[in-house]
Design a protein around this motif. Structure first.
Motif, mmCIF file in Angstrom:
data_model
loop_
_atom_site.group_PDB
_atom_site.id
_atom_site.type_symbol
_atom_site.label_atom_id
_atom_site.label_comp_id
_atom_site.label_asym_id
_atom_site.label_seq_id
_atom_site.Cartn_x
_atom_site.Cartn_y
_atom_site.Cartn_z
ATOM 1 N N VAL A 98 0.863 -1.179 0.000
ATOM 2 C CA VAL A 98 0.000 0.000 0.000
ATOM 3 C C VAL A 98 0.896 1.224 0.000
ATOM 4 N N THR A 99 0.818 2.041 -1.044
ATOM 5 C CA THR A 99 1.612 3.266 -1.085
ATOM 6 C C THR A 99 0.832 4.397 -0.408
ATOM 7 N N GLY A 100 1.562 5.447 -0.013
ATOM 8 C CA GLY A 100 0.903 6.547 0.695
ATOM 9 C C GLY A 100 0.140 6.053 1.904
ATOM 10 N N ALA A 101 0.724 5.108 2.611
ATOM 11 C CA ALA A 101 -0.025 4.348 3.611
ATOM 12 C C ALA A 101 -0.476 5.173 4.802
ATOM 13 N N ALA A 119 -0.143 7.049 -5.420
ATOM 14 C CA ALA A 119 0.912 7.991 -5.790
ATOM 15 C C ALA A 119 0.932 8.319 -7.272
ATOM 16 N N GLY A 120 0.838 7.290 -8.116
ATOM 17 C CA GLY A 120 1.066 7.520 -9.533
ATOM 18 C C GLY A 120 2.527 7.831 -9.793
ATOM 19 N N GLY A 121 2.823 8.432 -10.940
ATOM 20 C CA GLY A 121 4.172 8.878 -11.222
ATOM 21 C C GLY A 121 5.213 7.775 -11.176
ATOM 22 N N GLN A 122 6.416 8.152 -10.766
ATOM 23 C CA GLN A 122 7.537 7.217 -10.734
ATOM 24 C C GLN A 122 7.303 6.085 -9.741
ATOM 25 N N VAL A 123 6.632 6.396 -8.636
ATOM 26 C CA VAL A 123 6.352 5.347 -7.645
ATOM 27 C C VAL A 123 5.535 4.231 -8.273
ATOM 28 N N LEU A 124 4.473 4.576 -8.979
ATOM 29 C CA LEU A 124 3.636 3.561 -9.612
ATOM 30 C C LEU A 124 4.430 2.759 -10.642
ATOM 31 N N ALA A 125 5.275 3.419 -11.414
ATOM 32 C CA ALA A 125 6.090 2.709 -12.404
ATOM 33 C C ALA A 125 6.982 1.678 -11.728
ATOM 34 N N MET A 155 0.898 12.889 -12.297
ATOM 35 C CA MET A 155 0.029 12.257 -13.290
ATOM 36 C C MET A 155 0.794 11.417 -14.299
ATOM 37 N N GLY A 156 2.090 11.612 -14.393
ATOM 38 C CA GLY A 156 2.879 10.858 -15.362
ATOM 39 C C GLY A 156 2.975 9.390 -14.993
ATOM 40 N N PHE A 157 3.351 8.577 -15.983
ATOM 41 C CA PHE A 157 3.536 7.143 -15.742
ATOM 42 C C PHE A 157 4.742 6.682 -16.557
ATOM 43 N N PRO A 158 5.959 6.957 -16.054
ATOM 44 C CA PRO A 158 7.181 6.694 -16.815
ATOM 45 C C PRO A 158 7.612 5.228 -16.738
ATOM 46 N N ALA A 159 6.771 4.363 -17.321
ATOM 47 C CA ALA A 159 7.005 2.926 -17.231
ATOM 48 C C ALA A 159 7.229 2.336 -18.621
ATOM 49 N N THR A 160 7.471 1.030 -18.668
ATOM 50 C CA THR A 160 7.520 0.285 -19.922
ATOM 51 C C THR A 160 6.417 -0.772 -19.892
ATOM 52 N N VAL A 161 6.208 -1.424 -21.015
ATOM 53 C CA VAL A 161 5.197 -2.482 -21.078
ATOM 54 C C VAL A 161 5.716 -3.800 -20.502
ATOM 55 N N ALA A 162 6.991 -3.855 -20.130
ATOM 56 C CA ALA A 162 7.607 -5.121 -19.708
ATOM 57 C C ALA A 162 6.823 -5.862 -18.616
#
Length: 328
Positions: A153-156, A221-227, A248-255
């Motif tokens: 759980v993020t932002g717990a 959180a979203g963002g880098q944390v979610l990635a 709001m960003g999601f700097p992830a890959t499809v991996a």
């Protein structure tokens, strides 16, 4: 006349104040509610402080939650004396909300107050807790069980996170709490977290695929944390994403999605259909220990809401803030 927090805007900018308003100014709706208790959520704080363009129509009474008593109704499902709860539906954004002594609303937005809860308990849960329950239901729907492995759980230490930790722990999950506030470790363990991880370890760009750790995750959180959370999910792990406190960003890959079959489930509590809302509140009545609500809740008077909003934006608030308005 009744008292309300009013946000207005002119050429000089945005203004917020506790104001006396005539009932004849209440917006359109078919149910009049005397508000007994409201809340101060992160979205409300953004609206009040003007830190984000939450308000889309001025003047606006903020407050995305309320619990109260119906005073007058032209809606077939409600009559005078009924106790009701409202969460979301654009209230506090495009329609006057709950940080006021009275509200006029569409009856289709309301659900009956579950008899398991008082108005204050319902608001201690509020949109944050109801969203947490929707997230838990999403994990269950996609097959995550207590036997699947650890759930993050993020932002717990926030509102959504606190309730999510408590629900998951009661259901038998092994819960890992992520926070940027290490001083809250004892609080989170009291809610049922088995251990604590530092948000800082997930805030910088990471690998497309990290070591498999989490069978499930609830992310605010979203963002880098979610990635980074997605990159560390186990095979066929599930992430329920419901917030953007980290961006709001999601700097992830499809991996993670194509190599591990990870599911990213989006959770929207604002326009959620009424049957799912009712089911979420039914589950909250059975799956959340009400004894924990007092430890995760602080009370703020209506005339102190603006100050509390600044503290909430600054990350200085733990758990939930409720705003008792009327005990009658």
């Amino acid at each position: 006349m009744f008292k309300a927090i009013m946000i207005s805007k002119d050429e000089a900018g945005q203004h917020v104040a506790l104001t006396d308003i005539g009932k004849d100014r209440l917006p359109e709706g078919d149910v009049n509610v005397r508000v007994q208790c409201s809340t101060l959520n992160y979205k409300d704080a953004l609206a009040i402080t003007g830190k984000a363009p939450v308000v889309r129509k001025f003047p606006m009474v903020p407050g995305i939650d309320l619990a109260g008593v119906v005073e007058q109704s032209d809606h077939p499902e409600f009559r005078a004396g009924d106790q009701v709860v409202l969460n979301g539906w654009g209230v506090g954004e495009v329609h006057w909300g709950g940080l006021a002594e009275y509200a006029r609303l569409k009856g289709d937005w309301l659900i009956p107050l579950d008899p398991a809860f008082s108005p204050e308990q319902a608001m201690s849960i509020g949109t944050a807790g109801y969203t947490s329950m929707l997230c838990v239901m999403a994990l269950e729907k996609h097959g995550v069980t207590p036997e699947s492995g650890e759930v993050l759980v993020t932002g717990a230490a926030g509102g959504v996170g606190s309730v999510a930790v408590a629900i998951l722990a009661k259901l038998g999950y092994t819960v890992v709490a992520m926070t940027g506030r290490p001083a809250e470790a004892d609080y989170l363990k009291s809610l049922g977290a088995s251990r604590i991880v530092d948000r800082g370890d997930y805030s910088a760009p990471g690998k497309p695929l990290a070591k498999e750790q989490w069978a499930g995750a609830i992310d605010v959180a979203g963002g880098q944390v979610l990635a980074n959370v997605c990159a560390a999910m186990t095979y066929r792990g599930v992430v329920a994403a419901c917030g953007l406190a980290g961006g709001m960003g999601f700097p992830a890959t499809v991996a993670p999605f194509i190599l591990r079959g990870v599911t990213l489930a989006g959770i929207d509590s604002v326009m959620c259909p009424k049957p799912e809302r009712i089911e979420a509140w039914r589950r909250l009545a059975s799956d959340l220990d009400p004894a924990l609500l007092s430890s995760m809740t602080q009370r703020v008077a209506l005339d102190d809401v603006v100050t509390a909003a600044e503290q909430l934006i600054a990350g200085a608030v733990r758990g939930r803030i409720i705003v008792p308005i009327s005990a009658n």
